[in-house]
Design a protein around this motif. Sequence first.
Motif, PDB file in Angstrom:
ATOM      1  N   ALA A 109       3.630  10.485  -5.238  1.00 49.55           N
ATOM      2  CA  ALA A 109       2.489  10.056  -6.052  1.00 49.55           C
ATOM      3  C   ALA A 109       2.585  10.652  -7.450  1.00 49.55           C
ATOM      4  O   ALA A 109       2.137  11.760  -7.699  1.00 49.55           O
ATOM      5  CB  ALA A 109       1.192  10.468  -5.385  1.00 49.55           C
ATOM      6  N   ASN A 122      -1.674   1.989  -6.232  1.00 49.91           N
ATOM      7  CA  ASN A 122      -1.886   1.561  -4.850  1.00 49.91           C
ATOM      8  C   ASN A 122      -0.796   0.631  -4.332  1.00 49.91           C
ATOM      9  O   ASN A 122      -0.616   0.522  -3.127  1.00 49.91           O
ATOM     10  CB  ASN A 122      -3.255   0.890  -4.705  1.00 49.91           C
ATOM     11  CG  ASN A 122      -4.368   1.912  -4.676  1.00 49.91           C
ATOM     12  OD1 ASN A 122      -4.355   2.833  -3.868  1.00 49.91           O
ATOM     13  ND2 ASN A 122      -5.318   1.778  -5.574  1.00 49.91           N
ATOM     14  N   HIS A 176       0.224   4.244  -0.076  1.00 43.89           N
ATOM     15  CA  HIS A 176      -0.276   5.354   0.735  1.00 43.89           C
ATOM     16  C   HIS A 176       0.194   5.244   2.179  1.00 43.89           C
ATOM     17  O   HIS A 176       0.160   6.235   2.911  1.00 43.89           O
ATOM     18  CB  HIS A 176      -1.799   5.430   0.638  1.00 43.89           C
ATOM     19  CG  HIS A 176      -2.260   5.472  -0.787  1.00 43.89           C
ATOM     20  ND1 HIS A 176      -2.047   6.563  -1.612  1.00 43.89           N
ATOM     21  CD2 HIS A 176      -2.870   4.533  -1.554  1.00 43.89           C
ATOM     22  CE1 HIS A 176      -2.527   6.298  -2.819  1.00 43.89           C
ATOM     23  NE2 HIS A 176      -3.016   5.079  -2.816  1.00 43.89           N
ATOM     24  N   ALA A 177       0.656   4.061   2.579  1.00 50.86           N
ATOM     25  CA  ALA A 177       1.198   3.859   3.920  1.00 50.86           C
ATOM     26  C   ALA A 177       2.728   3.954   3.939  1.00 50.86           C
ATOM     27  O   ALA A 177       3.339   3.835   4.993  1.00 50.86           O
ATOM     28  CB  ALA A 177       0.766   2.489   4.457  1.00 50.86           C
ATOM     29  N   LYS A 200      -4.146  -2.926  -4.540  1.00 52.23           N
ATOM     30  CA  LYS A 200      -3.327  -3.075  -3.337  1.00 52.23           C
ATOM     31  C   LYS A 200      -2.795  -4.503  -3.283  1.00 52.23           C
ATOM     32  O   LYS A 200      -3.457  -5.445  -3.718  1.00 52.23           O
ATOM     33  CB  LYS A 200      -4.138  -2.759  -2.081  1.00 52.23           C
ATOM     34  CG  LYS A 200      -4.398  -1.280  -1.931  1.00 52.23           C
ATOM     35  CD  LYS A 200      -5.002  -0.944  -0.598  1.00 52.23           C
ATOM     36  CE  LYS A 200      -5.162   0.570  -0.518  1.00 52.23           C
ATOM     37  NZ  LYS A 200      -5.801   0.988   0.719  1.00 52.23           N
ATOM     38  N   ASP A 210       0.860  -1.184   0.000  1.00 46.16           N
ATOM     39  CA  ASP A 210       0.000   0.000   0.000  1.00 46.16           C
ATOM     40  C   ASP A 210       0.896   1.234   0.000  1.00 46.16           C
ATOM     41  O   ASP A 210       1.444   1.607   1.033  1.00 46.16           O
ATOM     42  CB  ASP A 210      -0.915  -0.006   1.221  1.00 46.16           C
ATOM     43  CG  ASP A 210      -1.851   1.191   1.278  1.00 46.16           C
ATOM     44  OD1 ASP A 210      -1.777   2.081   0.390  1.00 46.16           O
ATOM     45  OD2 ASP A 210      -2.667   1.249   2.214  1.00 46.16           O
ATOM     46  N   HIS A 257       6.032   8.598   0.268  1.00 47.58           N
ATOM     47  CA  HIS A 257       5.671   8.144  -1.075  1.00 47.58           C
ATOM     48  C   HIS A 257       5.469   9.344  -1.995  1.00 47.58           C
ATOM     49  O   HIS A 257       4.865  10.341  -1.623  1.00 47.58           O
ATOM     50  CB  HIS A 257       4.386   7.307  -1.036  1.00 47.58           C
ATOM     51  CG  HIS A 257       3.880   6.955  -2.387  1.00 47.58           C
ATOM     52  ND1 HIS A 257       2.746   7.515  -2.933  1.00 47.58           N
ATOM     53  CD2 HIS A 257       4.370   6.123  -3.336  1.00 47.58           C
ATOM     54  CE1 HIS A 257       2.544   7.031  -4.137  1.00 47.58           C
ATOM     55  NE2 HIS A 257       3.514   6.182  -4.420  1.00 47.58           N
ATOM     56  N   ALA A 259      -2.064   9.041  -9.245  1.00 44.64           N
ATOM     57  CA  ALA A 259      -2.956   8.868  -8.095  1.00 44.64           C
ATOM     58  C   ALA A 259      -3.640   7.507  -8.062  1.00 44.64           C
ATOM     59  O   ALA A 259      -4.106   7.084  -7.006  1.00 44.64           O
ATOM     60  CB  ALA A 259      -4.011   9.973  -8.089  1.00 44.64           C
TER      61      ALA A 259
END
Length: 160
Positions: free
Chosen positions: A108, A114, A101-102, A138, A99, A106, A111
């Motif tokens: 981007a 994942n 976004h974790a 993901k 992931d 990161h 967008a």
Amino acid sequence: MFDFRPDEGTPKPEAYRQLLDAAEALTSGEPDGVANMANIAALLWDFLPDLNWSGFYRVVDGELVLGPFMGRPACIRIPMGQGVCGVAAADAATQLVEDVHAFPGHIACDAVTNSELVVPVLRDGAVVAVIDLDSPSKARFDAEDAAGIEALAAVLAERI
């Protein structure tokens, strides 16, 4: 015309063996690194399902610079140690990110990404590029994917 795609349902280890064979066929004897990266970016795009980006960042003057790729326009320069690609290059270590976004820091570029797999390409112990694969799903990549792309990076080390 080249068509290297594996048959649907091919087990992942066999698919990566076929990918290595195709990469060997496309790059063997070709001295131009940019041409080789371009063909491999297209091969990865065509060969691996569920990608939204496949390509290379090259190490140039201490930073990563965009190389040949397939997908939407991307970040052109990435500092070493920043983002998934920059960490992979700085640490000379594969980054398998379920992931993005974790992932701390990161970057981007797209967008819809994942998950990400970034594998450094090492020549004489130094990182010369990274192979970057992005997916809109993901946890798209696993240890078998990492091992397959690491084997590809080893084949390409003297060809890019």
